[in-house]
Motif scaffolding. Structure first.
Motif: not given
Length: 351
Positions: A47, A50-52, A72, A75, A78-79
């Motif tokens: 996370r 991902s930037g979460l 997110p 960046r 894709s998650m």
């Protein structure tokens, strides 16, 4: 593209530090898997990439650009989550193209990218169906397809197969392996499943308590664990580990029995051997001996559990079947080219 660098990354929630200074580089096109026990920080680390989640300290660099403070959406990653998170009222085609639609991509571009992703994932015949009309494996493929159409720099997977039954997990594991080979894309994957990690990864990152214990190829971690934690975490069934004493090239076991290992010295405190590197012998012919407690017949393999006085339970893996029976006293002989010894701190002592 898709090189990811973590430089001294830390994450705290209040006074509780979860990620304790991670340095890691994921190469372009590499498939890297994070494994570790529950609470080790593997999903938190994903996370952060991902930037979460926002890093408390350190830098996250993607393709040479510092993205540590970026959200997110900026960046280009894709998650894919454990939950499919598909819109039930939308068709497969609409679910896969929704992200591009929100980004106001031209309709022709959306149709072209959705068609290409569907062909890659063998979903072409399902484009006009709704999620309720699909199997669990097909829904997960739709979720992956939704990521593919965005053409991200890297794919992040957070335990994507854990909601599937055993047969579907095998099917989807093969699909993800083939997908990586076709796309040659960077993939970072979190799982608690040993088989997923060993079969999919180019490199495995073993985490414990927010720190990296060892990084390496699946075979390197299996054959050359750096410490007791990795030795017992990687592999199923896990490595047999028992106390021992060492010195002058000899390893001695409590209750009697010894083996010759040229690199054994006084610091040796633990002996490890994997189940497939033990042979059963008649009583009196092994290094140590004990009584067979349980035998598990799995068809191609048989697992024999032997209780050895003062050492504990050994798991022995045999290809095919065994002539021994529960309650028999047997000897255990070890393949000395495949055994491991560790010091009092649990660090491996190399040959």
């Amino acid at each position: 593209m898709g090189r990811i660098e973590l430089q001294g990354v830390r994450k705290s929630f209040g006074a509780l530090e979860i990620i304790k200074g991670i340095d890691l580089t994921v190469g372009e096109g590499e498939f890297v898997i994070f494994v570790g026990p529950s609470g080790c920080g593997k999903s938190t680390l994903l996370r952060l990439i991902s930037g979460l989640e926002e890093a408390t300290d350190g830098k996250i660099v993607i393709d040479g650009e510092d993205v540590t403070g970026k959200p997110p959406a900026e960046r280009a990653l894709s998650m894919v989550f454990q939950s499919y998170a598909l819109y039930p009222h939308k068709t497969v085609r609409e679910n896969m193209g929704f992200g591009l639609q929100v980004a106001r991509a031209p309709k022709a571009e959306i149709e072209q990218k959705v068609a290409a992703a569907a062909a890659t994932l063998q979903l072409t015949d399902f484009l006009d169906r709704h999620p309720r009309e699909l199997s669990g494996g097909q829904r997960q493929r739709v979720a992956i397809g939704r990521s593919i159409v965005r053409e991200p720099k890297a794919f992040l997977f957070d335990e994507p197969l854990s909601n599937l039954d055993a047969a579907l997990r095998v099917e989807m594991r093969l699909e993800i392996a083939k997908l990586h080979r076709r796309l040659q894309a960077t993939m970072v994957y979190v799982t608690h499943d040993q088989i997923e990690a060993m079969t999919l990864a180019d490199r495995i990152v073993v985490l414990q308590a927010g720190q990296i214990e060892q990084i390496g190829s699946p075979i390197d971690l299996y054959q050359k664990p750096a410490n007791l934690f990795v030795a017992q975490f990687i592999g199923s069934p896990k490595m047999n580990v028992v106390p021992c004493a060492g010195g002058a090239g000899t390893v001695r076991f409590a209750g009697g029995g010894e083996i010759t290992l040229p690199h054994a010295r006084e610091a040796v405190a633990h002996f490890g051997v994997r189940p497939e590197h033990i042979a059963l012998t008649p009583a009196g012919e092994g290094v140590v001996e004990g009584m067979i407690d349980v035998i598990e017949h799995l068809g191609s393999d048989t697992f024999v559990y032997v209780e050895v006085p003062e050492l504990g339970l050994f798991t022995v893996r045999i290809v095919g079947h065994t002539r021994f029976e529960p309650g028999e006293t047997v000897g255990l002989r070890f393949d000395l080219d495949e055994v491991h010894i560790f010091d009092r701190d649990g660090q491996a002592i190399g040959r």
